[in-house]
Design a protein around this motif. Structure first.
Motif, PDB file in Angstrom:
ATOM      1  N   LYS A 177       0.827  -1.205   0.000  1.00 14.31           N
ATOM      2  CA  LYS A 177       0.000   0.000   0.000  1.00 14.31           C
ATOM      3  C   LYS A 177       0.869   1.266   0.000  1.00 14.31           C
ATOM      4  CE  LYS A 177      -2.489   1.561   3.539  1.00 14.31           C
ATOM      5  NZ  LYS A 177      -3.230   1.302   4.785  1.00 14.31           N
ATOM      6  N   HIS A 178       2.040   1.157   0.667  1.00 16.07           N
ATOM      7  CA  HIS A 178       2.935   2.321   0.749  1.00 16.07           C
ATOM      8  C   HIS A 178       4.032   2.310  -0.313  1.00 16.07           C
ATOM      9  CE1 HIS A 178       1.071   2.740   4.779  1.00 16.07           C
ATOM     10  NE2 HIS A 178       1.309   4.017   4.579  1.00 16.07           N
ATOM     11  N   ASP A 179       3.865   1.435  -1.306  1.00 20.68           N
ATOM     12  CA  ASP A 179       4.808   1.400  -2.438  1.00 20.68           C
ATOM     13  C   ASP A 179       6.246   1.046  -2.063  1.00 20.68           C
ATOM     14  OD1 ASP A 179       2.867   2.051  -4.347  1.00 20.68           O
ATOM     15  OD2 ASP A 179       3.035   4.185  -3.818  1.00 20.68           O
ATOM     16  N   TYR A 180       6.432   0.256  -1.029  1.00 20.87           N
ATOM     17  CA  TYR A 180       7.794  -0.238  -0.762  1.00 20.87           C
ATOM     18  C   TYR A 180       8.206  -1.137  -1.929  1.00 20.87           C
ATOM     19  CZ  TYR A 180       7.922   1.265   4.148  1.00 20.87           C
ATOM     20  OH  TYR A 180       7.965   1.994   5.300  1.00 20.87           O
ATOM     21  N   PRO A 181       9.443  -1.017  -2.395  1.00 16.34           N
ATOM     22  CA  PRO A 181       9.895  -1.890  -3.483  1.00 16.34           C
ATOM     23  C   PRO A 181      10.060  -3.324  -2.948  1.00 16.34           C
ATOM     24  CG  PRO A 181      11.700  -0.512  -2.711  1.00 16.34           C
ATOM     25  CD  PRO A 181      10.479  -0.086  -1.961  1.00 16.34           C
ATOM     26  N   LEU A 182       9.352  -4.262  -3.536  1.00 16.81           N
ATOM     27  CA  LEU A 182       9.385  -5.633  -3.019  1.00 16.81           C
ATOM     28  C   LEU A 182       9.888  -6.644  -4.042  1.00 16.81           C
ATOM     29  CD1 LEU A 182       6.055  -5.645  -0.995  1.00 16.81           C
ATOM     30  CD2 LEU A 182       8.384  -5.361  -0.142  1.00 16.81           C
ATOM     31  N   THR A 183      10.060  -6.202  -5.283  1.00 18.54           N
ATOM     32  CA  THR A 183      10.667  -7.146  -6.231  1.00 18.54           C
ATOM     33  C   THR A 183      12.138  -6.789  -6.381  1.00 18.54           C
ATOM     34  OG1 THR A 183       9.754  -5.728  -7.938  1.00 18.54           O
ATOM     35  CG2 THR A 183       8.666  -7.849  -7.590  1.00 18.54           C
ATOM     36  N   ILE A 184      12.942  -7.819  -6.253  1.00 19.88           N
ATOM     37  CA  ILE A 184      14.387  -7.613  -6.246  1.00 19.88           C
ATOM     38  C   ILE A 184      14.937  -8.026  -7.604  1.00 19.88           C
ATOM     39  CG2 ILE A 184      16.516  -8.421  -5.152  1.00 19.88           C
ATOM     40  CD1 ILE A 184      14.655  -9.105  -2.737  1.00 19.88           C
ATOM     41  N   PRO A 185      15.870  -7.246  -8.153  1.00 23.29           N
ATOM     42  CA  PRO A 185      16.481  -7.656  -9.412  1.00 23.29           C
ATOM     43  C   PRO A 185      17.109  -9.054  -9.257  1.00 23.29           C
ATOM     44  CG  PRO A 185      17.306  -5.499  -8.707  1.00 23.29           C
ATOM     45  CD  PRO A 185      16.442  -6.017  -7.619  1.00 23.29           C
ATOM     46  N   GLU A 186      17.240  -9.748 -10.359  1.00 22.88           N
ATOM     47  CA  GLU A 186      17.766 -11.122 -10.292  1.00 22.88           C
ATOM     48  C   GLU A 186      19.050 -11.173  -9.452  1.00 22.88           C
ATOM     49  OE1 GLU A 186      18.774 -14.580 -13.474  1.00 22.88           O
ATOM     50  OE2 GLU A 186      17.106 -13.212 -13.849  1.00 22.88           O
ATOM     51  N   THR A 187      19.067 -12.113  -8.537  1.00 29.56           N
ATOM     52  CA  THR A 187      20.088 -12.091  -7.496  1.00 29.56           C
ATOM     53  C   THR A 187      20.690 -13.475  -7.321  1.00 29.56           C
ATOM     54  OG1 THR A 187      18.929 -10.349  -6.317  1.00 29.56           O
ATOM     55  CG2 THR A 187      20.404 -11.699  -5.019  1.00 29.56           C
ATOM     56  N   ASN A 188      22.003 -13.518  -7.206  1.00 28.36           N
ATOM     57  CA  ASN A 188      22.683 -14.784  -6.951  1.00 28.36           C
ATOM     58  C   ASN A 188      22.528 -15.138  -5.465  1.00 28.36           C
ATOM     59  OD1 ASN A 188      24.665 -16.671  -6.181  1.00 28.36           O
ATOM     60  ND2 ASN A 188      25.875 -16.174  -8.013  1.00 28.36           N
TER      61      ASN A 188
END
Lengths: 360, 360
Positions: free
Chosen positions: B292-303
């Protein structure tokens, strides 16, 4: 073996002083440490590193061997040893052992104070000089603008002082170490000073040396217990050090050992004291004693203004005035504030007198 | 104005929390300091540096303005600011003021802790996030192998928190700060957590915000007073932080703000907690609130293996096992040790679920 406790407002730790402590080093160390990092220098490593590693065989042990000398107390080696400690997988329950003289103790102690916000460390001095630096919790590295300017007060968990290691010291290291013992006597104990004046430091037996070290450490302990953070009487331990630090830096670290620079600094403090307080007790006897023991007393040509500038970046400066420790008499130190001009005049006269061999 | 005292084994200091404190900053500062160094960043300087300098006109004041962001917590800027402090003629009776967010506070505090073996400093937070970092005395710089690995516990003399400065924060900084308030609620106070879940943090009035900050700081104070050196319950404050630090580093500082990384770390801690303790209370409500508060929750591809490696150089590691703070329930934190494999499995599942938007 002699033993004493250092107790101050924030901490307490034991000092063990005796022969052949290194081979039983594990007896003094909490067996629950997750790992140990031994930091030492190349010279000490040659003689004692194997022995220490062997004594610690029950622990996971790593080692870092630095180049001997003040230049190792740099921001670069500080960061480099942090890198290695992280790479070794050290954690907050690891221990650092400082095996060596003052340089190793100062550097290793400052790394311990700052690794993951502080882990335990133990001082294992191997020089006479380190009897002084290993007690009291002063740890630091050098800044290019001044000695020991980046550091902290961070007490070791213990000081384990194996005097058998002193047999491998050369004459230069012996006289370097005794300068700090002389300093301790001057600020605290006239009888001890007179006793030292009668000593040939190159020909003392083990028992005499242990007594001198014990006595010096006792004085240091008395002082730092009362004033851990150098807000009051601990400043007396800086007798001779403002000029000493400036000289060491100006001539380049290694030209004079720390103790040799302190010896000149002590003479200077007595020179000024005798002028200010019109007493004539200590300068001449000390000068004679230093000459007898071949302390270097002639300084290569030196820019006095530059020297004063260095004295002013010293930690002891307050409101841009140089603070000097002087002696009203032996055992009676005082702090006195001087302007640049006053210090410049004293330094100029002092160096000229030393040069000419004039005994005031 | 609200006021509280932080008392721990080694120290005590006041926190002042209220409006328009900057213009009267001098009222909170001992007039006997020989000089003051204000350390701040370019963003904060634009808004508040002049005001602060003006308020301190009775003192000799110098300033250092760093670039905003984690990259300024480097060994290079640490040394550079020491150089400038020496060149300004600062002495042991000088004061450092940290004017800014967590980066400025951590860096300025570590410089204060190490300048001439430690001088006084005052925290003047200007972000919501800094309500957390300014209390408790944790100061540090980053090592290229891990965040905050070089540092110390060194308490400020005071925290002077002018909430008027929070009006200039952008939404990203607001959500970054609230992540730490959420964390405090989660480890200590279920009612507070539920209250926060009902809050729209971008539309709170001053009074509500002050109450949230006061409540968060009170929780932090309770914890650090009982355990200043993080040997026991203070570790609970690391809820979400092991993954957060690893993510911040791996993605490059600046990709995620600290608080945004913490928000993901908190979700992860709840994800693991719900699996281990079979409770289903907090993950889903928090996830909804963060979205709801637009926190970034998708992470770029990560090892993931690289991420685990970074989690293992964290300060919380003991005997090479990752220590995670989990919640038995809200307000009931526990520490649990995991093997690499266990953490890897959890991280992999968690990231996959986040990606797919699956709400467990």
């Amino acid at each position: 073996m002699k033993q004493m406790m250092i107790k101050s407002a924030s901490t307490s730790y034991p000092i063990y002083l005796g022969k052949d402590l290194l081979i039983n080093l594990d007896q003094y160390i909490d067996p629950t440490y997750s790992s140990i990092l031994v930091i030492t220098d190349q010279t000490v490593a040659t003689y004692y590193l194997d022995k220490v590693i062997k004594a610690l065989k029950q622990f996971p042990v790593n080692q870092v061997v630095i180049e001997p000398g003040e230049q190792s107390k740099s921001i670069e080696s500080f960061y480099d040893i942090h890198t290695r400690a992280i790479s070794f997988g050290m954690d907050r329950h690891s221990l650092i052992i400082a095996l060596g003289g003052g340089v190793v103790g100062d550097l290793a102690g400052f790394i311990a104070a700052t690794f993951m916000r502080g882990i335990d460390f133990i001082q294992v001095p191997t020089t006479i000089l380190a009897h002084d630096s290993s007690v009291g919790g002063k740890v630091a590295i050098n800044h290019h603008l001044g000695k020991n300017l980046i550091g902290h007060f961070y007490a070791p968990k213990a000081v384990i002082y194996d005097v058998s290691t002193l047999h491998t010291l050369n004459t230069r290291e012996i006289r370097s170490g005794y300068a700090e013992i002389i300093k301790e006597a001057l600020i605290w104990d006239e009888a001890f000073f007179n006793d030292l004046l009668l000593t040939n430091i190159y020909q003392t037996d083990d028992q005499t040396r242990v007594n001198h070290l014990y006595h010096g450490m006792r004085i240091k302990a008395n002082v730092v217990q009362k004033d851990e953070k150098e807000q009051d009487i601990r400043r007396y331990l800086n007798l001779g050090h403002t000029l000493a630090h400036a000289l060491e830096q100006q001539l380049g670290y290694g030209q004079l050992t720390h103790g040799e620079a302190v010896a000149i600094g002590l003479l200077f403090a007595l020179y000024v004291s005798e002028d200010v307080y019109q007493n004539k007790h200590a300068y001449q006897p000390l000068l004679g004693w230093l000459k007898k023991h071949d302390y270097p007393l002639t300084i290569p040509e030196t820019n006095v203004n530059e020297l004063i500038k260095r004295m002013k970046t010293d930690k002891k400066v307050v409101n841009r005035h140089i603070q000097m420790v002087l002696l009203k008499s032996i055992g009676q130190p005082v702090i006195k504030s001087f302007t640049d001009r006053e210090v410049r005049d004293f330094v100029t006269l002092f160096l000229a007198d030393l040069e000419k061999g004039i005994y005031t």
